[in-house]
Design an enzyme around this catalytic site. Structure first.
Site, PDB file in Angstrom:
ATOM      1  N   ASP A 145      42.632   8.306  10.295  1.00 40.59           N
ATOM      2  CA  ASP A 145      43.431   9.193   9.429  1.00 40.59           C
ATOM      3  C   ASP A 145      44.357  10.116  10.223  1.00 40.59           C
ATOM      4  O   ASP A 145      45.304  10.683   9.678  1.00 40.59           O
ATOM      5  CB  ASP A 145      42.503  10.092   8.592  1.00 40.59           C
ATOM      6  CG  ASP A 145      41.689  11.002   9.505  1.00 40.59           C
ATOM      7  OD1 ASP A 145      40.805  10.483  10.234  1.00 40.59           O
ATOM      8  OD2 ASP A 145      41.952  12.217   9.545  1.00 40.59           O
ATOM      9  N   VAL A 161      35.201  11.656   8.709  1.00 34.04           N
ATOM     10  CA  VAL A 161      35.273  10.194   8.579  1.00 34.04           C
ATOM     11  C   VAL A 161      36.667   9.828   8.050  1.00 34.04           C
ATOM     12  O   VAL A 161      37.022  10.175   6.914  1.00 34.04           O
ATOM     13  CB  VAL A 161      34.163   9.677   7.638  1.00 34.04           C
ATOM     14  CG1 VAL A 161      34.297   8.172   7.434  1.00 34.04           C
ATOM     15  CG2 VAL A 161      32.793  10.029   8.212  1.00 34.04           C
ATOM     16  N   THR A 211      37.211  14.966  17.196  1.00 31.55           N
ATOM     17  CA  THR A 211      38.670  14.959  17.080  1.00 31.55           C
ATOM     18  C   THR A 211      39.191  16.381  17.253  1.00 31.55           C
ATOM     19  O   THR A 211      38.460  17.342  16.985  1.00 31.55           O
ATOM     20  CB  THR A 211      39.003  14.432  15.659  1.00 31.55           C
ATOM     21  OG1 THR A 211      38.663  13.063  15.625  1.00 31.55           O
ATOM     22  CG2 THR A 211      40.451  14.606  15.273  1.00 31.55           C
TER      23      THR A 211
HETATM   24  N1  ASP Z   1      38.879  11.435  11.736  1.00 34.19           N
HETATM   25  C1  ASP Z   1      38.628  10.663  12.929  1.00 34.19           C
HETATM   26  C2  ASP Z   1      38.704   9.197  12.593  1.00 34.19           C
HETATM   27  O1  ASP Z   1      38.099   8.784  11.628  1.00 34.19           O
HETATM   28  C3  ASP Z   1      37.296  10.953  13.562  1.00 34.19           C
HETATM   29  C4  ASP Z   1      36.883  12.397  13.650  1.00 34.19           C
HETATM   30  O2  ASP Z   1      37.550  13.274  13.094  1.00 34.19           O
HETATM   31  O3  ASP Z   1      35.875  12.683  14.299  1.00 34.19           O
HETATM   32  O4  ASP Z   1      39.314   8.469  13.311  1.00 34.19           O
END
Ligand code: ASP
Length: 280
Positions: A185, A205, A154
């Site tokens: 998130d 996550v 991300t």
């Molecule tokens: N936070 C992102 C999600 O859970 C994934 C990530 O940051 O790699 O959609």
């Protein structure tokens, strides 16, 4: 003026050194290029600019290079927040647009500020965002092999402009293999939040970041007088009981830049016009 960007997490064990060096170079280049942009633009315009560059780079899991969900489709989420006006806008599970963060930007002055699914995609089309596939062959091959995608992440950016204004933007292709309809998130106040005192963008996550209300808690603690360091320490301490997997970047109004992650290894770069700091 200050800028910090992140490119999510990556695993040292499943990512080769070539990818690591490529990520370092990409983050360094985008941080420096976006700082030049910041000299003549607001923090809000700059976070959209920086995150668009990150979305366009297939090394990262946002825009081009996004991960594929369990039904074989890509759905992306992005949000921006202006610390001064406290306005936040975002898109959740938007499909086939090159730069989800730019669709989020278009919603900032709308009454309806966060759109999801088909509504987000048709809003983008009405505004002229062309149909664009962000899929790359490597993600399709990983999906076909039912392998967890490697080396993706991300993206996010926090900027402090010459007028002391703070803004934040975050964009993601999600976790990979998620059930269609799952909410990341990244377009919530847990993953992307700002006030006039501080801006925070998260990665990790999504479920853990939401449970820990990470960005909103850090910003609220800074509003209440905590230093960035203490606000991060307390918020990350609260992730420990459930082994929350998160990383975050931040800038406060004094120009302090901070980052912390619960697990190795979040990739980031910051630039203040003189010193470039890149993850190692
Ligand atoms: N936070 C992102 C999600 O859970 C994934 C990530 O940051 O790699 O959609």
């Amino acid at each position: 003026m200050k800028i910090i960007i992140h490119g999510g997490f990556f695993s040292e064990s499943s990512t080769n050194n070539e990818t690591k060096v490529a990520k370092q170079q990409a983050l360094k280049h985008i941080a420096m290029q976006s700082f030049q942009f910041l000299k003549h633009h607001s923090a809000l315009e700059t976070v959209v600019h920086a995150v668009s560059l990150l979305e366009d780079d297939e090394l990262f899991n946002a825009g081009i290079g996004s991960q594929i969900q369990s039904d074989g489709k890509i759905r992306m989420s992005a949000a921006i927040m202006d610390g001064d006006s406290k306005k936040m806008s975002g898109v959740i599970n938007v499909e086939n647009v090159k730069n989800p963060v730019q669709v989020a930007q278009m919603l900032l002055d709308s009454d309806d500020k966060v759109l999801g699914g088909e509504g987000a995609t048709s809003f983008a089309r009405k505004l002229g965002f062309e149909e664009f596939s962000t899929e790359i062959p490597q993600r399709r091959a990983e999906y076909e092999a039912k392998k967890a995608p490697t080396g993706t992440g991300t993206v996010g950016c926090v900027a402090l402009d010459q007028h002391g204004k703070i803004a934040v933007a975050t964009s993601t292709g999600g976790k990979g293999f998620e059930i269609p309809g799952r909410i990341s998130d990244s377009a919530t106040v847990a993953g992307n939040y700002a006030s006039e005192n501080c801006g925070v963008s998260c990665t990790g996550v999504g479920e853990d970041i939401v449970s820990g209300a990470v960005a909103a808690k850090i910003v609220t603690r800074v509003n209440d007088g905590f230093s960035l360091k203490d606000a991060f320490a307390k918020t990350f301490e609260e992730l420990k009981p459930f082994n929350g997997f998160a990383g975050a970047i931040a800038i406060d109004k004094q120009g302090n830049v901070f980052h912390q992650h619960s697990h190795p290894k979040m990739v980031f770069a910051s630039f203040d016009g003189e010193n470039i700091v890149v993850f190692d």
